[in-house]
Design an enzyme around this catalytic site. Structure first.
Site, PDB file in Angstrom:
ATOM      1  CG  PHE A  11      -9.062  -1.266  -7.259  1.00  0.00           C
ATOM      2  CD1 PHE A  11      -8.430  -1.839  -8.034  1.00  0.00           C
ATOM      3  CD2 PHE A  11     -10.405  -1.818  -6.954  1.00  0.00           C
ATOM      4  CE1 PHE A  11      -8.681  -2.684  -8.676  1.00  0.00           C
ATOM      5  CE2 PHE A  11     -10.880  -2.982  -7.590  1.00  0.00           C
ATOM      6  CZ  PHE A  11      -9.916  -3.348  -8.715  1.00  0.00           C
ATOM      7  CB  ILE A  12     -12.599   1.537  -9.277  1.00  0.00           C
ATOM      8  CG1 ILE A  12     -12.713   0.114  -8.734  1.00  0.00           C
ATOM      9  CG2 ILE A  12     -13.255   2.007 -10.535  1.00  0.00           C
ATOM     10  CD1 ILE A  12     -14.299   0.066  -8.341  1.00  0.00           C
ATOM     11  CG  ASP A  31      -7.838   9.563  -3.273  1.00  0.00           C
ATOM     12  OD1 ASP A  31      -7.654   9.180  -1.900  1.00  0.00           O
ATOM     13  OD2 ASP A  31      -8.302   8.674  -4.035  1.00  0.00           O
ATOM     14  N   GLY A  36      -7.367   5.554  -0.463  1.00  0.00           N
ATOM     15  CA  GLY A  36      -6.666   5.495  -1.795  1.00  0.00           C
ATOM     16  C   GLY A  36      -5.145   5.471  -1.322  1.00  0.00           C
ATOM     17  CG  LEU A  76     -15.289   6.098  -8.866  1.00  0.00           C
ATOM     18  CD1 LEU A  76     -15.268   7.295  -9.941  1.00  0.00           C
ATOM     19  CD2 LEU A  76     -14.017   5.397  -9.478  1.00  0.00           C
ATOM     20  CE1 TYR A 149     -19.562   1.287   1.547  1.00  0.00           C
ATOM     21  CE2 TYR A 149     -20.623  -0.766   0.566  1.00  0.00           C
ATOM     22  CZ  TYR A 149     -19.714   0.337   0.317  1.00  0.00           C
ATOM     23  OH  TYR A 149     -19.011   0.400  -0.839  1.00  0.00           O
ATOM     24  CE  LYS A 153     -21.263   3.731  -2.620  1.00  0.00           C
ATOM     25  NZ  LYS A 153     -20.173   4.620  -2.801  1.00  0.00           N
TER      26      LYS A 153
END
Ligand code: UDP
Length: 325
Positions: A11-12, A31, A36, A76, A149, A153
């Site tokens: 998306f981003i 990707d 995605g 990303l 999560y 990160k």
């Protein structure tokens, strides 16, 4: 200049690829099309300077030549959202930590600048308002899967900053707050596309908990502009920046707003957390970014407000509903 965008079909990522091409750059998007979607970049495939490579960011044999091929990296690629980590914890942790390790090692070897996209989730259940980059990360127990999560990160951030510390690899950590806009899917639980889909279908809009929890939603194009501005700034290296919007709204009010803007007759259905998520789930009550640091460096201020964001998302979903299957 040629950029590597890992997660470029997300998306981003897909908006970032498009914006880089619009600015006259070349883009190599990597990707594995797990979260995605090819459709996100289908329109870019014909544009000169765009290339999509379908492979996992955890595959060092693929990532290394991509890094060699490009002058700078936007990383990303990541498992998205809390729901996925609750359902598939091993894969999620491996993708987040393993993928970042692979990208940073290759970047370090060839000295390529990296913007690492992280998340406001790393602030955990801190109740401080607003969240500033130097604030504590307040995590729950390791027996509650959802914290994996945030911890994974946060480990990515540690690793990026460690590369900066040890070899002055130019890294910038971008902590993204709730980001919304066209192409975001509701499949992973994200509230805005879910509410819009529910409203347009005339179904009940599902508000979890008592709906008094709040969020701040940023338009994906504001976020993408900030990422591009950051990669060009040497003063940003070795630093963490919040990116988002600081206009706060409760989820209950968001449901009303979506209902109003779509003109839907949907009811608003309150869903207890125990029904919405697995047992032991803890939702954040408020999540507001302090944007002063990024504002000082690049003059960042979100340009699109919530009504514009919702209008864009509603227009896209209305359009999709009219397309043949
Ligand atoms: N939420 C909701 N209904 C939905 C999906 C989400 O009320 O159908 C709530 C969710 O519990 C949270 C907020 O909306 O309080 C934002 O959820 P999202 O998953 O979009 O982002 P995050 O929790 O990561 O901020």
């Amino acid at each position: 200049m040629r950029y590597l965008v890992t997660g470029g079909a997300g998306f981003i990522g897909s908006h970032l690829c498009e914006q880089l091409l619009d600015l006259g750059h070349e883009v190599l998007a990597l990707d594995d099309l797990s979260t995605g979607r090819f459709e996100n970049v289908a329109a870019l495939e014909d544009r000169p300077g765009f290339e999509l490579r379908v492979a996992s960011v955890t595959d060092a044999g693929v990532v290394e030549p991509c890094v060699v091929d490009c002058r700078a990296i936007f990383h990303l690629a990541s498992a998205v959202g809390v729901r996925l980590v609750v359902d598939e914890p091993v894969k999620t942790i491996e993708t987040i930590v393993g993928g970042t390790d692979v990208v940073l090692r290759a970047a370090a070897r060839y000295r390529r600048p990296v913007v690492l996209t992280s998340t406001s989730e790393v602030y955990g259940k801190s109740e401080k308002i607003p969240f500033s980059e130097g604030d504590d990360c307040v995590m729950g127990p390791t027996t509650t899967r959802r914290w994996a999560y945030a911890c994974a990160k946060a480990l990515d951030e540690f690793l990026a900053l460690a590369h900066w510390y040890e070899s002055r690899l130019p890294v910038v950590v971008a902590r993204l707050f709730n980001t919304v806009g066209p192409r975001q899917t509701g499949r992973y639980g994200m509230v805005v596309p879910r509410f819009v889909e529910q409203a347009l279908a005339g179904e009940p809009i599902t508000v979890y908990g008592d709906g008094r929890q709040s969020r701040c939603f940023a338009h994906v194009l504001d976020v993408v502009d900030a990422l591009i501005a950051l990669i060009g700034r040497p003063e940003a290296h070795g630093q963490v920046f919040n990116i988002g919007n600081d206009e706060e709204i409760t989820i209950r009010d968001l449901a009303e707003r979506v209902r109003g803007l779509t003109g839907a007759r949907s009811t608003i259905r309150m869903v207890p957390y125990t029904e919405a998520y697995t047992a032991g789930f803890e939702d954040m009550v408020r999540r507001v970014p302090d944007l002063s640091k990024i504002n000082r460096l690049i003059g960042y201020a979100p340009r699109r407000d919530l009504d514009q964001i919702l209008a864009d998302v509603i227009a896209e979903h209305k359009n999709d509903r009219h397309l043949p299957e």
